[in-house]
Each structure stands twice: as structure tokens, then as C-alpha cells.
Motif scaffolding. Sequence first.
Motif, PDB file in Angstrom:
ATOM      1  N   GLU A 184       0.828  -1.214   0.000  1.00 12.65           N
ATOM      2  CA  GLU A 184       0.000   0.000   0.000  1.00 12.65           C
ATOM      3  C   GLU A 184       0.864   1.267   0.000  1.00 12.65           C
ATOM      4  O   GLU A 184       0.622   2.202   0.749  1.00 12.65           O
ATOM      5  N   ASN A 185       1.874   1.258  -0.865  1.00 12.67           N
ATOM      6  CA  ASN A 185       2.785   2.387  -0.974  1.00 12.67           C
ATOM      7  C   ASN A 185       3.291   2.473  -2.410  1.00 12.67           C
ATOM      8  O   ASN A 185       3.790   1.490  -2.952  1.00 12.67           O
ATOM      9  N   LYS A 186       3.189   3.638  -3.025  1.00 10.27           N
ATOM     10  CA  LYS A 186       3.674   3.830  -4.396  1.00 10.27           C
ATOM     11  C   LYS A 186       5.191   3.864  -4.483  1.00 10.27           C
ATOM     12  O   LYS A 186       5.750   3.698  -5.542  1.00 10.27           O
ATOM     13  N   ARG A 187       5.857   4.076  -3.366  1.00  6.66           N
ATOM     14  CA  ARG A 187       7.319   4.206  -3.352  1.00  6.66           C
ATOM     15  C   ARG A 187       7.961   2.858  -3.022  1.00  6.66           C
ATOM     16  O   ARG A 187       8.374   2.612  -1.882  1.00  6.66           O
ATOM     17  N   VAL A 188       8.051   2.027  -4.025  1.00  9.40           N
ATOM     18  CA  VAL A 188       8.655   0.699  -3.889  1.00  9.40           C
ATOM     19  C   VAL A 188       9.664   0.542  -5.025  1.00  9.40           C
ATOM     20  O   VAL A 188       9.361   0.897  -6.167  1.00  9.40           O
ATOM     21  N   VAL A 189      10.853   0.042  -4.707  1.00 10.96           N
ATOM     22  CA  VAL A 189      11.886  -0.119  -5.729  1.00 10.96           C
ATOM     23  C   VAL A 189      12.458  -1.534  -5.705  1.00 10.96           C
ATOM     24  O   VAL A 189      12.402  -2.223  -4.694  1.00 10.96           O
ATOM     25  N   THR A 190      13.020  -1.926  -6.831  1.00 13.33           N
ATOM     26  CA  THR A 190      13.690  -3.218  -6.943  1.00 13.33           C
ATOM     27  C   THR A 190      15.087  -3.093  -6.356  1.00 13.33           C
ATOM     28  O   THR A 190      15.856  -2.223  -6.753  1.00 13.33           O
ATOM     29  N   LYS A 191      15.404  -3.971  -5.404  1.00 16.87           N
ATOM     30  CA  LYS A 191      16.748  -3.992  -4.812  1.00 16.87           C
ATOM     31  C   LYS A 191      17.600  -5.094  -5.419  1.00 16.87           C
ATOM     32  O   LYS A 191      18.786  -4.929  -5.641  1.00 16.87           O
ATOM     33  N   TYR A 192      16.979  -6.248  -5.722  1.00 21.00           N
ATOM     34  CA  TYR A 192      17.761  -7.423  -6.114  1.00 21.00           C
ATOM     35  C   TYR A 192      16.904  -8.356  -6.964  1.00 21.00           C
ATOM     36  O   TYR A 192      15.724  -8.555  -6.667  1.00 21.00           O
ATOM     37  N   ILE A 193      17.512  -8.892  -7.985  1.00 17.84           N
ATOM     38  CA  ILE A 193      16.898  -9.966  -8.774  1.00 17.84           C
ATOM     39  C   ILE A 193      17.928 -11.080  -8.858  1.00 17.84           C
ATOM     40  O   ILE A 193      19.055 -10.862  -9.309  1.00 17.84           O
ATOM     41  N   SER A 194      17.536 -12.272  -8.401  1.00 17.08           N
ATOM     42  CA  SER A 194      18.461 -13.410  -8.381  1.00 17.08           C
ATOM     43  C   SER A 194      18.654 -13.979  -9.781  1.00 17.08           C
ATOM     44  O   SER A 194      18.210 -13.401 -10.767  1.00 17.08           O
ATOM     45  N   GLU A 195      19.242 -15.142  -9.827  1.00 17.54           N
ATOM     46  CA  GLU A 195      19.465 -15.846 -11.084  1.00 17.54           C
ATOM     47  C   GLU A 195      18.170 -15.934 -11.889  1.00 17.54           C
ATOM     48  O   GLU A 195      17.105 -16.223 -11.350  1.00 17.54           O
ATOM     49  N   ILE A 196      18.295 -15.687 -13.156  1.00 17.34           N
ATOM     50  CA  ILE A 196      17.169 -15.737 -14.085  1.00 17.34           C
ATOM     51  C   ILE A 196      17.361 -16.984 -14.941  1.00 17.34           C
ATOM     52  O   ILE A 196      18.413 -17.154 -15.557  1.00 17.34           O
ATOM     53  N   ASN A 197      16.363 -17.850 -14.963  1.00 16.48           N
ATOM     54  CA  ASN A 197      16.476 -19.109 -15.690  1.00 16.48           C
ATOM     55  C   ASN A 197      15.548 -19.080 -16.904  1.00 16.48           C
ATOM     56  O   ASN A 197      14.327 -19.209 -16.762  1.00 16.48           O
ATOM     57  N   PHE A 198      16.136 -18.904 -18.089  1.00 22.35           N
ATOM     58  CA  PHE A 198      15.378 -18.952 -19.334  1.00 22.35           C
ATOM     59  C   PHE A 198      15.230 -20.420 -19.723  1.00 22.35           C
ATOM     60  O   PHE A 198      16.215 -21.101 -19.983  1.00 22.35           O
ATOM     61  N   MET A 199      14.006 -20.918 -19.753  1.00 21.84           N
ATOM     62  CA  MET A 199      13.760 -22.339 -19.984  1.00 21.84           C
ATOM     63  C   MET A 199      13.218 -22.637 -21.380  1.00 21.84           C
ATOM     64  O   MET A 199      13.420 -23.717 -21.905  1.00 21.84           O
ATOM     65  N   SER A 200      12.482 -21.713 -21.944  1.00 18.50           N
ATOM     66  CA  SER A 200      11.965 -21.865 -23.303  1.00 18.50           C
ATOM     67  C   SER A 200      11.745 -20.463 -23.845  1.00 18.50           C
ATOM     68  O   SER A 200      12.137 -19.489 -23.210  1.00 18.50           O
ATOM     69  N   THR A 201      11.124 -20.360 -24.981  1.00 20.06           N
ATOM     70  CA  THR A 201      10.920 -19.033 -25.562  1.00 20.06           C
ATOM     71  C   THR A 201       9.472 -18.870 -25.995  1.00 20.06           C
ATOM     72  O   THR A 201       8.656 -19.776 -25.848  1.00 20.06           O
TER      73      THR A 201
END
Length: 131
Positions: free
Chosen positions: A42-59
Amino acid sequence: MRFHTRKWVKPEDLNANQTLFGGRVLAWIDEEAALYSIIQLENKRVVTKYISEINFMSTAEQGDIVEIGIEVVKFGQSSLTLNCEVRNKMTRETIVTVDNIIMVNLDENGKPVPHGKTKIEFVKDRLEEED
């Protein structure tokens, strides 16, 4: 996992191989994580701090419909940890998974602030509480 958003893969979403560009799907994931966190905290002020490993499995290809699912892993003091799956809406084949996305709740000065949340809340339940 709840799938909240659907995207239609259009020509501008493709890479040189004529399949879904990884950068485009990552932008969709980041936006979905932000929207989900804004609603939960319930707050508009939210930011991304971290994104872990991204696993591309198909397209995905032009014309495919993909859906983005978000699930809460943990409520921190000023953060929310999510995981994400992007899949083909029609075949249910997983396209991308992300195990941890950490979103941080900020005050009006851009500093982390406790959010006081400990569980998932649905907007419909909040509305019922106000009645």
C-alpha cells in the motif's frame, strides 16, 4: 502461484532470432513485481533492490500470449521477497523463472521504511474491512 498479468508477444518484443527478447520479458517481470509490491505494501514508493538468477527455460514467438505469476516468499521489515514464473498461456510451458526478487518499501525521502505487513492481503478483503 497466482498469474496476474498477460502479455501478447508483438513484433517489437522480438530479438534477431524472431523470438521473445530476454530484455523485454525482464522488463515485464520487474514491472509486475513493482505493481504487486505496491498493492501489497500500500505504498507507491517501492523499488527493486535485487533480482536473483534468471532461468530462461523456453521461448515465445510473435502472437503467443504469456502470463506472469508472482508469489510472496518472505515479508522482511522494509522489504518483500517474491518469486516469479513467466509461462505460455496456451501451453503452460515455463518460459522464465526467477527465484528471488527483493522489493524495498521507501518513505517520501527515498529511504527504506518498515511496512508492517506480515501476510498477503487482497484488495477485496481490505474493501470489506472498510464497510
